[in-house]
Write a protein that holds these residues in place. Structure first.
Motif, PDB file in Angstrom:
ATOM      1  N   GLY A 110       0.801  -1.215   0.000  1.00  0.00           N
ATOM      2  CA  GLY A 110       0.000   0.000   0.000  1.00  0.00           C
ATOM      3  C   GLY A 110       0.825   1.252   0.000  1.00  0.00           C
ATOM      4  N   TRP A 111       0.138   2.329   0.175  1.00  0.00           N
ATOM      5  CA  TRP A 111       0.758   3.652   0.168  1.00  0.00           C
ATOM      6  C   TRP A 111      -0.211   4.597   0.842  1.00  0.00           C
ATOM      7  CZ3 TRP A 111       0.903   8.720  -1.818  1.00  0.00           C
ATOM      8  CH2 TRP A 111       2.187   9.296  -1.933  1.00  0.00           C
ATOM      9  N   SER A 112       0.315   5.594   1.553  1.00  0.00           N
ATOM     10  CA  SER A 112      -0.581   6.483   2.289  1.00  0.00           C
ATOM     11  C   SER A 112       0.099   7.795   2.617  1.00  0.00           C
ATOM     12  CB  SER A 112      -1.018   5.777   3.586  1.00  0.00           C
ATOM     13  OG  SER A 112      -1.735   6.672   4.405  1.00  0.00           O
ATOM     14  N   ARG A 113      -0.410   8.884   2.082  1.00  0.00           N
ATOM     15  CA  ARG A 113      -0.003  10.229   2.507  1.00  0.00           C
ATOM     16  C   ARG A 113      -1.274  11.031   2.766  1.00  0.00           C
ATOM     17  NH1 ARG A 113       5.620  11.590   1.769  1.00  0.00           N
ATOM     18  NH2 ARG A 113       5.238  13.361   3.114  1.00  0.00           N
ATOM     19  N   ALA A 114      -1.253  11.803   3.851  1.00  0.00           N
ATOM     20  CA  ALA A 114      -2.420  12.604   4.225  1.00  0.00           C
ATOM     21  C   ALA A 114      -2.816  13.527   3.086  1.00  0.00           C
ATOM     22  CB  ALA A 114      -2.103  13.433   5.465  1.00  0.00           C
ATOM     23  N   ALA A 115      -4.118  13.629   2.846  1.00  0.00           N
ATOM     24  CA  ALA A 115      -4.692  14.534   1.845  1.00  0.00           C
ATOM     25  C   ALA A 115      -4.315  14.162   0.408  1.00  0.00           C
ATOM     26  CB  ALA A 115      -4.311  15.987   2.108  1.00  0.00           C
ATOM     27  N   VAL A 116      -3.517  13.115   0.225  1.00  0.00           N
ATOM     28  CA  VAL A 116      -3.149  12.692  -1.133  1.00  0.00           C
ATOM     29  C   VAL A 116      -3.947  11.448  -1.473  1.00  0.00           C
ATOM     30  CG1 VAL A 116      -1.272  12.079  -2.697  1.00  0.00           C
ATOM     31  CG2 VAL A 116      -0.833  13.621  -0.778  1.00  0.00           C
ATOM     32  N   GLN A 117      -3.541  10.324  -0.935  1.00  0.00           N
ATOM     33  CA  GLN A 117      -4.254   9.078  -1.190  1.00  0.00           C
ATOM     34  C   GLN A 117      -3.794   8.001  -0.213  1.00  0.00           C
ATOM     35  OE1 GLN A 117      -3.055   9.230  -5.225  1.00  0.00           O
ATOM     36  NE2 GLN A 117      -1.313   7.881  -4.962  1.00  0.00           N
TER      37      GLN A 117
END
Ligand code: ZN
Ligand code: ZN
Length: 279
Positions: free
Chosen positions: A19-26
């Motif tokens: 997975g991948w996760s950055r706030a306000a991005v995706q």
């Protein structure tokens, strides 16, 4: 293979976390072995084969790719997927899909299942999911995946096999259910959400959010917006029994090097070997 969205990956306890996760991005995660994913902020092409998705909340960075995913499954002639999401949002999401169906002229086939905090559903005989309430700016839930085994009840231990079989055939309940938390995912939450779920501290793998790290950020403001600060974790360092802790959802205002430097400098040894920064 099409590389349309970044994916990091790790393996632990027989599970792969991608997975991948950055706030306000995706934000998006999946566990191929369990055939489930969490959140649909974007959708890597490969993730299409995962048939069940568990959404924590309907902020755009966690849900924007839902129509894209549903449409791709249909285009590739796969079974309609099953999507769990906070119950209050089901009707609006259904309406959204209908509007897109009209614009795109492709049928949006999926099963939307509304859940609340404290819900429970089965993935298989071996795996059960429970939900817990998280604390964010809109209604949100976290998920725990439990490993479920059926063990012979104490009173029948040591009985010969044919006796046990006779008992079972006569309809006696000879087993008891034993559950172990395998994986917990918080989505976006302030500390109160994490603290409300003891299993999140015990699961072999914990995936949670660490949106803010700088010492000068005001924590009451961060909590009000439903997020975690590094200091919140440091205060709780002794409580985590997890074997692996993944921190994602870092704010875009940080460069990955800054995050690594700051977290490494501050993490106590008890957490350092278990924490993975998802950057
Ligand atoms: Zn978010
Ligand atoms: Zn959010």
């Amino acid at each position: 293979m099409v590389e349309n969205a970044p994916v990091l990956s790790l393996q632990h306890a027989g599970l792969t976390v991608e997975g991948w996760s950055r706030a306000a991005v995706q934000t998006y995660w999946r566990i191929p072995e369990l055939r489930i994913g969490f959140d649909l902020g974007a959708h890597p092409w490969d993730f299409m084969s995962t048939p069940t998705w568990l959404l924590t909340h309907v902020h755009l960075d966690h849900v924007a790719a839902l129509p894209v995913y549903v449409a791709r499954r249909r285009m590739m002639r796969m079974e309609p997927p099953v999507i769990y999401l906070p119950a209050y949002a089901v009707e609006d999401v259904r309406r959204l899909l209908l509007v897109l169906q009209r614009l795109d002229r492709g049928r949006m086939a999926c099963e939307l299942r509304g859940i609340e905090a404290g819900a429970e559903f089965e993935l298989s005989r071996e795996h059960v999911v429970t939900t817990f309430g998280t604390t964010h700016t809109i209604p949100s839930v976290g998920y725990v995946v439990w490993d479920r085994r059926f063990k012979l009840k104490e009173e029948y231990l040591g009985l010969p096999g044919d006796k046990i079989r006779d008992l079972r055939l006569s309809g006696v309940e000879i087993t008891r259910e034993v559950r172990t938390p395998l994986l917990a995912y918080t989505g976006d939450t302030s500390p109160a959400g994490l603290d409300s779920c003891p299993a999140a501290y015990q699961a072999k793998i914990l995936i949670s959010e660490l949106s803010f790290i700088r010492p000068n950020h005001r924590r009451e403001k961060i909590h009000k917006f439903g997020h975690m600060h590094l200091d919140d974790y440091l205060e709780r360092a002794d409580r985590f029994q997890n074997e692996v802790i993944i921190w994602g959802h870092l704010s875009t205002r940080y460069h990955p090097q800054e995050v690594k430097r700051l977290v490494e400098a501050k993490l106590p040894a008890v957490l350092r070997e278990r924490v993975r920064l998802w950057l």
